[in-house]
Design a protein around this motif. Structure first.
Motif, mmCIF file in Angstrom:
data_model
loop_
_atom_site.group_PDB
_atom_site.id
_atom_site.type_symbol
_atom_site.label_atom_id
_atom_site.label_comp_id
_atom_site.label_asym_id
_atom_site.label_seq_id
_atom_site.Cartn_x
_atom_site.Cartn_y
_atom_site.Cartn_z
ATOM 1 N N VAL A 113 0.685 -1.256 0.010
ATOM 2 C CA VAL A 113 -0.098 0.157 -0.154
ATOM 3 C C VAL A 113 0.887 1.702 0.166
ATOM 4 N N ILE A 114 1.621 1.252 1.181
ATOM 5 C CA ILE A 114 2.776 2.281 0.651
ATOM 6 C C ILE A 114 3.370 2.641 -0.517
ATOM 7 N N PRO B 219 6.264 7.513 5.384
ATOM 8 C CA PRO B 219 6.058 6.288 6.805
ATOM 9 C C PRO B 219 6.707 5.149 6.038
ATOM 10 N N ALA B 220 7.149 5.197 5.082
ATOM 11 C CA ALA B 220 7.957 4.289 4.363
ATOM 12 C C ALA B 220 9.405 3.329 4.904
ATOM 13 N N ALA B 221 10.061 4.919 5.302
ATOM 14 C CA ALA B 221 11.014 4.484 6.368
ATOM 15 C C ALA B 221 10.528 3.967 7.666
ATOM 16 N N ARG C 184 4.825 5.862 -5.130
ATOM 17 C CA ARG C 184 5.299 5.238 -6.727
ATOM 18 C C ARG C 184 3.893 6.267 -7.416
ATOM 19 N N THR C 185 3.453 6.855 -7.128
ATOM 20 C CA THR C 185 1.962 7.232 -8.054
ATOM 21 C C THR C 185 1.077 8.358 -7.626
ATOM 22 N N ASN C 186 1.851 9.504 -6.392
ATOM 23 C CA ASN C 186 1.129 10.024 -5.926
ATOM 24 C C ASN C 186 0.974 11.625 -7.051
ATOM 25 N N PHE D 113 -2.030 -9.612 -1.614
ATOM 26 C CA PHE D 113 -1.346 -8.673 -2.058
ATOM 27 C C PHE D 113 -1.377 -8.244 -2.771
ATOM 28 N N LEU D 114 -1.907 -8.169 -4.221
ATOM 29 C CA LEU D 114 -2.018 -7.447 -4.614
ATOM 30 C C LEU D 114 -3.302 -6.205 -4.078
ATOM 31 N N LEU D 115 -4.121 -6.912 -3.447
ATOM 32 C CA LEU D 115 -5.186 -6.097 -3.025
ATOM 33 C C LEU D 115 -4.616 -4.392 -2.216
ATOM 34 N N GLY D 116 -3.009 -4.533 -2.306
ATOM 35 C CA GLY D 116 -2.661 -3.569 -1.358
ATOM 36 C C GLY D 116 -2.085 -2.203 -3.415
#
Length: 439
Positions: free
Chosen positions: A38-39, A197-199, A44-46, A157-160
């Motif tokens: 999700v994160i 948040p990813a870090a 990647r797409t924002n 997983f792809l639900l993410g």
């Protein structure tokens, strides 16, 4: 040694024990992996939501935006195979955490781009940082699940991606409205608040994601042996079907691998075209605020989540996998054609139809190459398929950006993408799994 010998357990009791283990694995592994994805997709797409704002503030044209959106996939694709081989050697926990730290910091750094050149450089660096996450998780799932359960795990997983795109619209729209806070643009707040948040999540991954069943503190020794028994049974079936543990060069001679790559390439063109340009299409529906555009952008991804959660379980045999794959690609093409309608209701219905099948196709497609490889060839092979397919992520946005700038219409590009999906469906009819013979 089989920890559940047939002579001591009746069939119903054995099935109940297996179901309990399946539930445990899904509960312990999938939520964290889904959150990670999700994160990653938020980061990647924002830029899709930031497109209009950075065009005004930085003077980035539609063609430059499309190129920058696609450049991510050049470095991402180029480093997929080496990244997956490193994870195979050093373990999933360390490598996935490393990926998350670097991509989170670089994504937040997108807030400081100054023009087209720095935009391109940061997108290239972001692709390099995130390289290996998807094929790494695909490899990681093979450590835990047999073939039947792996398609279900892949679908979850792809639900993410679905969750990320559902959240990204309202969240991104709200962050864009922070224009002027502390003297920064709304798009700068978008990159910072979605990147850091990813870090932070990397710490959770490091502490709680086991490298494999043997290192999972929440599994008993009997449960570990049962997982090993299942995977060994899968391996025996694959060996009987002629699945090779061959070197990478031998893998390249398998025509079925190249066929899967061709289908995945067209699929990736369509998904990233939808991700990066859907907000722009919605913007043509009327005078809408960033929050309204973002909220409407979430609608097709709700359909995608429904498809990913419900339909992959139909892929129980090789023939059903193939039928589901081909039907999914044709439905995606039909949805894009409907999406070219200038009527907002029909347009959103069409995009939702396309999104419904996006991750059904993706989770089903990966069963074909993974059924034909094992060992280190499986690690490199999955990454190689992903690498080649992801060039579609570069080609699709770049093509759409050029078409939009040249014709003034995004819809013309959608017709071309729909035609590619029909071609992919025709190619998909020739895909075979390991037990159906080698290509």
């Amino acid at each position: 040694m089989n920890p559940f010998p047939e002579q001591t357990l009746s069939a119903p009791v054995e099935r109940a024990t297996e179901r309990a283990l399946d539930k445990l694995l899904f509960r312990k592994l999938m939520p964290l992996l889904i959150i990670v994805y999700v994160i990653s997709f938020l980061d990647r797409t924002n830029i899709a939501l930031a497109k209009a704002s950075i065009a005004v503030d930085l003077g980035i044209s539609s063609a430059a935006y499309g190129l920058g959106a696609g450049l991510f996939f050049l470095t991402y694709a180029a480093l997929e195979v080496p990244s997956n081989l490193i994870m195979y050697k050093c373990g999933a926990k360390f490598w996935i955490a490393r990926i998350m730290v670097t991509w989170g910091l670089l994504s937040a750094g997108m807030a400081f781009v100054q023009g087209e050149t720095s935009f391109y450089v940061m997108r290239l660096l972001l692709g390099a940082a995130e390289a290996g996450l998807f094929p790494g998780v695909m490899l990681y799932l093979t450590y835990w699940f047999d073939r039947k359960q792996r398609v279900r795990a892949t679908g979850y997983f792809l639900l993410g991606v679905c969750v990320a795109n559902i959240l990204s619209g309202p969240l991104g729209g709200a962050l864009l409205q922070m224009q002027g806070v502390l003297g920064m643009h709304g798009w700068q707040w978008l990159f910072i608040c979605e990147g850091l948040p990813a870090a932070a999540l990397a710490i959770v991954v490091w502490r709680h994601l086991p490298n494999g069943p043997a290192s999972a503190s929440w599994l008993t020794s009997d449960e570990v042996r049962e997982i090993e028994r299942r995977l060994a049974a899968d391996q025996r079936e694959e060996e009987a079907a002629g699945v090779n543990n061959h070197r990478q060069r031998q893998m390249l001679a398998d025509r079925q691998i190249w066929l899967a790559i061709a289908v995945y390439f067209c699929h990736q063109i369509s998904i990233y075209t939808l991700i990066f340009f859907l907000p722009s299409v919605i913007g043509t529906y009327g005078k809408l605020s960033p929050l309204q555009v973002g909220t409407l952008n979430s609608v097709p991804w709700i359909a995608a989540a429904i498809g990913a959660a419900t339909l992959p379980r139909l892929a129980t045999t090789a023939a059903r996998c193939r039928r589901l794959l081909v039907a999914g690609l044709l439905i995606m093409a039909a949805g894009l054609v409907i999406g070219t309608s200038s009527n907002p209701v029909f347009g959103m219905a069409g995009f939702s139809l396309t999104a419904l099948m996006i991750f059904v196709v993706q989770s089903t497609l990966f069963l074909f190459p993974s059924s034909r490889l094992k060992g280190q060839a499986l690690a490199g092979g999955l990454a190689f398929v992903t690498t080649c397919g992801l060039f579609g992520g570069f080609f699709g946005p770049s093509l759409m950006g050029m078409v939009e700038q040249a014709t003034g219409s995004i819809q013309n590009g959608l017709w071309m993408i729909a035609a590619l999906l029909v071609a992919a469906a025709l190619a998909g009819t020739a895909l075979r799994q390991g037990q159906e013979g080698r290509g």
